[in-house]
Write an enzyme that holds these catalytic residues in place. Structure first.
Site, PDB file in Angstrom:
ATOM      1  CG  ASP A 109      21.783 104.616  37.183  1.00  0.00           C
ATOM      2  OD1 ASP A 109      22.598 105.545  36.998  1.00  0.00           O
ATOM      3  OD2 ASP A 109      21.780 103.915  38.211  1.00  0.00           O
TER       4      ASP A 109
ATOM      5  NE  ARG B 284       9.183 116.129  55.419  1.00  0.00           N
ATOM      6  CZ  ARG B 284       7.883 116.462  55.376  1.00  0.00           C
ATOM      7  NH1 ARG B 284       7.206 116.392  54.239  1.00  0.00           N
ATOM      8  NH2 ARG B 284       7.259 116.868  56.459  1.00  0.00           N
TER       9      ARG B 284
ATOM     10  CE1 TYR C 273      25.915 100.769  43.056  1.00  0.00           C
ATOM     11  CE2 TYR C 273      23.743 100.863  44.050  1.00  0.00           C
ATOM     12  CZ  TYR C 273      25.106 100.988  44.154  1.00  0.00           C
ATOM     13  OH  TYR C 273      25.666 101.345  45.341  1.00  0.00           O
TER      14      TYR C 273
ATOM     15  CE  LYS D 271      28.439 105.711  43.585  1.00  0.00           C
ATOM     16  NZ  LYS D 271      27.507 104.838  42.914  1.00  0.00           N
TER      17      LYS D 271
HETATM   18  C1  LIG Z   1      26.373 104.267  43.228  1.00  0.00           C
HETATM   19  C2  LIG Z   1      25.340 104.010  42.227  1.00  0.00           C
HETATM   20  C3  LIG Z   1      23.981 104.071  42.565  1.00  0.00           C
HETATM   21  C4  LIG Z   1      23.523 104.357  43.984  1.00  0.00           C
HETATM   22  O1  LIG Z   1      23.844 105.640  44.391  1.00  0.00           O
HETATM   23  P1  LIG Z   1      24.074 106.050  45.941  1.00  0.00           P
HETATM   24  O2  LIG Z   1      24.328 107.504  45.851  1.00  0.00           O
HETATM   25  O3  LIG Z   1      25.223 105.251  46.446  1.00  0.00           O
HETATM   26  O4  LIG Z   1      22.823 105.713  46.668  1.00  0.00           O
HETATM   27  C5  LIG Z   1      23.060 103.843  41.569  1.00  0.00           C
HETATM   28  N1  LIG Z   1      23.434 103.567  40.307  1.00  0.00           N
HETATM   29  C6  LIG Z   1      24.729 103.481  39.946  1.00  0.00           C
HETATM   30  C7  LIG Z   1      25.076 103.173  38.538  1.00  0.00           C
HETATM   31  C8  LIG Z   1      25.723 103.698  40.887  1.00  0.00           C
HETATM   32  O5  LIG Z   1      27.003 103.602  40.525  1.00  0.00           O
END
Ligand SMILES: *Cc1c(COP(=O)(O)O)cnc(C)c1O
Length: 425
Positions: free
Chosen positions: A191, A66, A119, A216
């Protein structure tokens, strides 16, 4: 022969090289060429003093997965190479990473400034969870840089940015907003999921903490969830402590899949961006399309800023169809080379309306207030041949135009007053 017994510096290498070798210039057990998936929950020590030193962080090593794990540590080293970061912390999903960062750096009485277009999940943290903890949240109109600067100047602990935004691909001027945040003594979080570290390095533009949904483009195959956070070690130490205690650690199988995916990121993105531009240019000529969002188009309002702060324009395009959801429902099922799904950044092309993807958490009223029309479709462009993707989209639009024409003809025959679309098609 170079020695690979220690992680060597590859800071001077190109990004494709870093994506392949970052964190992996080490000799593995059995001389395996690939990073092992270490599934052990705990790590054993016969010498209690050594054990204690490792537990205190005085000697390198692992105690409990963890807290840290060798496979996960390799992934963390790899993102450090690509973002030119000192340190990184992996989480079980992108949302776990974003939530972990916001909870690490905000407490009751604190204030975060961000934009409306984050998001959908991030937006829910801002609107639902942080206010509940006594954190003041101010979400500004995404493109109103002056309003964002004004709100920052009123006092702010964290400025949270996402650029380009999901799904409307608005571009924020990172350097300009970082300057305002520094004047106010605020920490800046960005982000970087949509841009990927290949196209944009926010740390180099003055941002303090970068977050990624590794689900992604980084992993790239739509088969794993993960999140990454990186920045200076003094900050990552706090984020790591939060994760250790709150427990949203990444499991080593997922870490391995993300490592494997990242090695081909540069190749994938090259193909994806080439097709994204071609699709965006075609969409600008399609009569059933009202507007197209792609930062690579000179007509995009954020094009100049994107040229200044990004090395490529990414593989996401979005567009608004005339006729709203009625048109979307005819168009999307007609596509042959597309998953209609709530994901992006995979090798397959993925289409989806905001209603069922980025803003599934929001009501219709909330989406409209955000300027997200029901006819908005997001395309995450895959690695298929550009010509095949273009032909597929064209045939789907041809079919949709014909279908809607038939519908409106039979509607007028039945003397129905309700028009299904307002367009001449
Ligand atoms: C998909 C996404 C997230 C969240 O990520 P997860 O892995 O689905 O929890 C956050 N920010 C952006 C820009 C995203 O496309």
């Amino acid at each position: 022969m170079k020695s690979k017994t220690e992680v060597s510096e590859i800071g001077g290498a190109g990004k494709s090289t870093k994506a392949v070798w970052g964190g992996e210039q080490i000799t593995h057990p059995y001389n395996a060429t690939q990073t092992p998936i270490v599934v052990s929950a705990a790590y054993g020590y016969d010498d209690i003093d050594v054990w204690y030193d490792v537990a205190l962080g005085k000697s390198p090593g692992f105690i409990y997965s963890r807290m840290s794990n060798p496979t996960v540590a390799t992934l963390e080293a790899k993102i450090c190479e690509l973002e030119n970061a000192e340190s990184a912390v992996a989480f079980s999903s992108g949302m776990a990473a974003i939530s972990g960062v916001l909870h690490t750096f905000l407490a009751s009485g604190g204030r975060v400034v961000s934009t409306r277009d984050s998001y959908g999940g991030t937006n829910k943290i801002f609107e639902e969870f942080l206010p509940r903890m006594g954190v003041e949240v101010t979400l500004c109109d995404t493109l109103d840089h002056e309003a964002i600067e004004r709100e920052i100047a009123r006092g702010c602990d964290v400025l949270y940015l996402e650029t380009p935004t999901n799904p409307t691909l608005k571009v924020l001027d990172i350097k300009r907003l970082v300057a305002a945040a520094k004047r106010a003594g605020a920490l800046v979080v960005a982000d970087n999921t949509f841009a990927t570290p290949l196209n944009q390095n926010p740390l180099a533009l003055g941002v303090d903490v970068v977050v990624h949904s590794a689900t992604k483009f980084l992993s790239g195959h739509g088969d794993v969830l993960g999140g990454l956070v990186c920045g200076a070690e003094t900050l990552m130490e706090k984020v790591r402590h939060y994760r250790e205690i709150n427990g949203a650690s990444l499991d080593p199988f997922s870490a391995y899949l993300i490592i494997r995916g990242m090695k081909t990121l540069a190749l994938r993105l090259r193909q994806q961006q080439q097709s994204a531009r071609a699709l965006a240019e075609y969409l600008c000529t399609e009569p059933l399309v009202e507007s197209v969002n792609y930062p690579g188009l000179p007509s995009h309002p954020g094009h100049a800023v994107a040229c200044a702060q990004m090395q490529g324009f990414g593989a996401i395009v979005s567009f608004v169809v005339i006729g709203g959801m009625e048109t979307v429902k005819v168009l999307l099922p007609r596509l042959q080379y597309a998953h209609c799904a709530g994901n992006l950044g995979a090798v397959e092309t993925i289409y989806g309306p905001a209603r069922t993807t980025s803003h599934v958490e929001n009501t219709l009223e909330e989406r409209l207030a955000l300027g997200i029309s029901e006819g908005l479709v997001r395309v995450s462009v895959g690695i298929e041949e550009t010509e095949d993707l273009l032909a597929d989209l064209k045939q789907a639009f041809d079919f949709t135009r014909a279908q809607l024409r038939n519908d409106s003809q039979s509607n007028s025959k039945n003397t129905q007053t309700e028009r299904r679309t307002e367009v001449e098609i």
